[in-house]
Design a protein around this motif. Sequence first.
Motif, PDB file in Angstrom:
ATOM      1  N   PHE A   1      13.174  13.357  60.404  1.00 55.46           N
ATOM      2  CA  PHE A   1      13.089  14.171  59.070  1.00 55.46           C
ATOM      3  C   PHE A   1      13.279  13.070  57.880  1.00 55.46           C
ATOM      4  O   PHE A   1      13.806  12.090  58.205  1.00 55.46           O
ATOM      5  CB  PHE A   1      14.382  15.025  59.224  1.00 55.46           C
ATOM      6  N   ILE A   2      12.637  13.438  56.903  1.00 58.45           N
ATOM      7  CA  ILE A   2      12.532  12.437  55.693  1.00 58.45           C
ATOM      8  C   ILE A   2      13.082  13.600  54.436  1.00 58.45           C
ATOM      9  O   ILE A   2      12.395  14.501  54.290  1.00 58.45           O
ATOM     10  CB  ILE A   2      11.307  12.110  55.425  1.00 58.45           C
ATOM     11  N   ALA A   3      13.738  13.053  53.591  1.00 59.82           N
ATOM     12  CA  ALA A   3      14.069  13.541  52.406  1.00 59.82           C
ATOM     13  C   ALA A   3      13.195  12.819  51.173  1.00 59.82           C
ATOM     14  O   ALA A   3      13.257  11.750  50.945  1.00 59.82           O
ATOM     15  CB  ALA A   3      15.312  13.318  51.974  1.00 59.82           C
ATOM     16  N   TYR A   4      12.237  13.660  50.782  1.00 62.55           N
ATOM     17  CA  TYR A   4      11.353  13.169  49.962  1.00 62.55           C
ATOM     18  C   TYR A   4      11.708  13.309  48.375  1.00 62.55           C
ATOM     19  O   TYR A   4      12.573  14.282  48.021  1.00 62.55           O
ATOM     20  CB  TYR A   4       9.934  14.099  49.901  1.00 62.55           C
ATOM     21  N   SER A   5      11.803  12.209  47.975  1.00 63.26           N
ATOM     22  CA  SER A   5      12.290  11.913  46.508  1.00 63.26           C
ATOM     23  C   SER A   5      11.930  13.027  45.457  1.00 63.26           C
ATOM     24  O   SER A   5      12.705  13.184  44.576  1.00 63.26           O
ATOM     25  CB  SER A   5      11.854  10.317  45.817  1.00 63.26           C
ATOM     26  N   ASP A   6      10.516  13.452  45.484  1.00 58.14           N
ATOM     27  CA  ASP A   6      10.145  14.427  44.753  1.00 58.14           C
ATOM     28  C   ASP A   6      10.266  16.040  45.093  1.00 58.14           C
ATOM     29  O   ASP A   6       9.789  16.954  44.669  1.00 58.14           O
ATOM     30  CB  ASP A   6       8.385  14.351  44.409  1.00 58.14           C
ATOM     31  N   TYR A   7      11.335  16.196  46.330  1.00 61.90           N
ATOM     32  CA  TYR A   7      11.427  17.512  46.554  1.00 61.90           C
ATOM     33  C   TYR A   7      12.565  18.052  46.047  1.00 61.90           C
ATOM     34  O   TYR A   7      13.839  17.111  45.874  1.00 61.90           O
ATOM     35  CB  TYR A   7      11.412  17.605  48.277  1.00 61.90           C
ATOM     36  N   ALA A   8      12.872  19.302  45.465  1.00 59.31           N
ATOM     37  CA  ALA A   8      14.077  19.534  44.899  1.00 59.31           C
ATOM     38  C   ALA A   8      15.153  19.839  46.089  1.00 59.31           C
ATOM     39  O   ALA A   8      15.162  19.891  47.021  1.00 59.31           O
ATOM     40  CB  ALA A   8      13.790  20.971  44.625  1.00 59.31           C
ATOM     41  N   PRO A   9      16.657  19.134  45.498  1.00 58.35           N
ATOM     42  CA  PRO A   9      17.651  19.109  46.378  1.00 58.35           C
ATOM     43  C   PRO A   9      18.113  20.508  46.749  1.00 58.35           C
ATOM     44  O   PRO A   9      17.713  21.569  46.114  1.00 58.35           O
ATOM     45  CB  PRO A   9      18.667  18.317  45.760  1.00 58.35           C
ATOM     46  N   GLN A  10      18.734  20.585  47.743  1.00 60.36           N
ATOM     47  CA  GLN A  10      19.359  21.849  47.881  1.00 60.36           C
ATOM     48  C   GLN A  10      21.105  21.986  47.663  1.00 60.36           C
ATOM     49  O   GLN A  10      21.682  20.910  47.786  1.00 60.36           O
ATOM     50  CB  GLN A  10      19.354  22.262  49.611  1.00 60.36           C
ATOM     51  N   LEU A  11      21.436  23.252  47.663  1.00 58.49           N
ATOM     52  CA  LEU A  11      22.860  23.588  47.370  1.00 58.49           C
ATOM     53  C   LEU A  11      23.926  23.031  48.398  1.00 58.49           C
ATOM     54  O   LEU A  11      23.631  23.204  49.785  1.00 58.49           O
ATOM     55  CB  LEU A  11      23.239  24.891  47.082  1.00 58.49           C
ATOM     56  N   HIS A  12      24.957  22.059  48.072  1.00 56.15           N
ATOM     57  CA  HIS A  12      25.824  21.730  49.010  1.00 56.15           C
ATOM     58  C   HIS A  12      27.220  22.683  49.040  1.00 56.15           C
ATOM     59  O   HIS A  12      27.682  23.009  49.991  1.00 56.15           O
ATOM     60  CB  HIS A  12      26.317  20.254  48.789  1.00 56.15           C
ATOM     61  N   SER A  13      27.359  22.748  47.907  1.00 56.99           N
ATOM     62  CA  SER A  13      28.884  23.342  47.732  1.00 56.99           C
ATOM     63  C   SER A  13      29.010  23.749  46.264  1.00 56.99           C
ATOM     64  O   SER A  13      28.219  23.169  45.197  1.00 56.99           O
ATOM     65  CB  SER A  13      30.026  22.559  48.206  1.00 56.99           C
ATOM     66  N   TYR A  14      30.070  24.425  45.860  1.00 57.49           N
ATOM     67  CA  TYR A  14      30.698  24.772  44.589  1.00 57.49           C
ATOM     68  C   TYR A  14      32.145  24.316  44.727  1.00 57.49           C
ATOM     69  O   TYR A  14      32.656  24.585  45.710  1.00 57.49           O
ATOM     70  CB  TYR A  14      30.420  26.138  44.124  1.00 57.49           C
ATOM     71  N   GLU A  15      32.377  23.643  43.530  1.00 53.17           N
ATOM     72  CA  GLU A  15      34.012  23.458  43.220  1.00 53.17           C
ATOM     73  C   GLU A  15      34.589  24.135  42.100  1.00 53.17           C
ATOM     74  O   GLU A  15      33.771  23.933  40.962  1.00 53.17           O
ATOM     75  CB  GLU A  15      34.217  21.825  43.110  1.00 53.17           C
ATOM     76  N   VAL A  16      35.478  24.953  42.155  1.00 53.21           N
ATOM     77  CA  VAL A  16      36.152  25.395  41.014  1.00 53.21           C
ATOM     78  C   VAL A  16      37.603  25.037  40.794  1.00 53.21           C
ATOM     79  O   VAL A  16      38.201  25.095  41.390  1.00 53.21           O
ATOM     80  CB  VAL A  16      36.129  27.003  41.290  1.00 53.21           C
ATOM     81  N   ARG A  17      37.716  24.193  39.714  1.00 52.52           N
ATOM     82  CA  ARG A  17      39.081  23.674  39.235  1.00 52.52           C
ATOM     83  C   ARG A  17      39.705  24.308  38.191  1.00 52.52           C
ATOM     84  O   ARG A  17      39.041  24.569  37.257  1.00 52.52           O
ATOM     85  CB  ARG A  17      38.637  22.066  38.960  1.00 52.52           C
ATOM     86  N   ILE A  18      40.760  24.853  38.448  1.00 49.76           N
ATOM     87  CA  ILE A  18      41.643  25.457  37.708  1.00 49.76           C
ATOM     88  C   ILE A  18      42.580  24.717  37.122  1.00 49.76           C
ATOM     89  O   ILE A  18      43.503  24.157  37.764  1.00 49.76           O
ATOM     90  CB  ILE A  18      42.254  26.950  38.224  1.00 49.76           C
ATOM     91  N   ALA A  19      42.714  24.352  35.767  1.00 46.99           N
ATOM     92  CA  ALA A  19      43.705  23.494  35.170  1.00 46.99           C
ATOM     93  C   ALA A  19      44.905  24.300  34.759  1.00 46.99           C
ATOM     94  O   ALA A  19      45.004  25.350  34.348  1.00 46.99           O
ATOM     95  CB  ALA A  19      43.163  22.980  33.898  1.00 46.99           C
ATOM     96  N   ASN A  20      46.286  24.044  35.172  1.00 46.91           N
ATOM     97  CA  ASN A  20      47.312  24.511  35.030  1.00 46.91           C
ATOM     98  C   ASN A  20      48.288  23.611  34.090  1.00 46.91           C
ATOM     99  O   ASN A  20      48.838  22.748  34.779  1.00 46.91           O
ATOM    100  CB  ASN A  20      48.251  25.092  36.243  1.00 46.91           C
ATOM    101  N   PRO A  21      48.573  24.145  32.875  1.00 53.62           N
ATOM    102  CA  PRO A  21      49.244  23.165  31.908  1.00 53.62           C
ATOM    103  C   PRO A  21      50.881  22.930  32.564  1.00 53.62           C
ATOM    104  O   PRO A  21      51.278  21.922  32.511  1.00 53.62           O
ATOM    105  CB  PRO A  21      49.491  23.785  30.724  1.00 53.62           C
ATOM    106  N   ASP A  22      51.324  23.846  33.227  1.00 56.41           N
ATOM    107  CA  ASP A  22      52.764  23.752  33.642  1.00 56.41           C
ATOM    108  C   ASP A  22      53.080  23.594  35.277  1.00 56.41           C
ATOM    109  O   ASP A  22      54.111  23.608  35.723  1.00 56.41           O
ATOM    110  CB  ASP A  22      53.269  25.184  33.510  1.00 56.41           C
TER     111      ASP A  22
END
Length: 205
Positions: free
Chosen positions: A69-90
């Motif tokens: 398998f080869i990852a071509y540089s001109d091929y669009a990447p695929q989704l790996h993950s999402y991260e949701v960071r919630i800031a809590n002041p307290d």
Amino acid sequence: MDTITCNLETFITMFATESDAIDYILLAHDDERVETTEYTIPYYTMVSPSKPQTDTGSEYDRLAQPPRFIAYSDYAPQLHSYEVRIANPDSNDILIEFPRTCFKSMTWFSKHLINRLCDQLGEFEEHEINITDEYVLERTALDIQREINFRRIHKTRQAVVGNEYMAIAQFEQNCRDVVAMLDENKAIRERIEYLDYIIENRQIA
């Protein structure tokens, strides 16, 4: 303050109901305390299948001829993950991980959050996943591709079984698509076995 990192299941258990968990994120977003990051990973294209085993049939001969398998540089990447960071002041910040390989968490994210947390263009801040080991990077990407193929196979089978009026040409195309995805997943499995062999023996050495 420290950051609590968790998956969706663990995050929901922090609240009385699932609706409370959703409201917590959306209210924090309205207060501009939420940062959502989309992580990508290269897409690997199969360029050659595995070769037949030699007469010896030894483990070395089998692993020495895996699919490539080869990852071509001109091929669009695929989704790996999402991260949701919630800031809590307290209290501690909360970081929720939504890996693409988890069908439940990705469905939940798409249903309840994606349209509210994205920007006006429907996009998120994007970063490539930080995996520096080339073998681990390829294995991680192929694992995602295999899982997505499984989902597409299941969806295609449902479409075929649940549609008695499907045209013959469409039925035949769906069957060809399923066979192609099964063949690709077989090659992915063989490649992952080979990569695991390399990674494991490198750690032993």
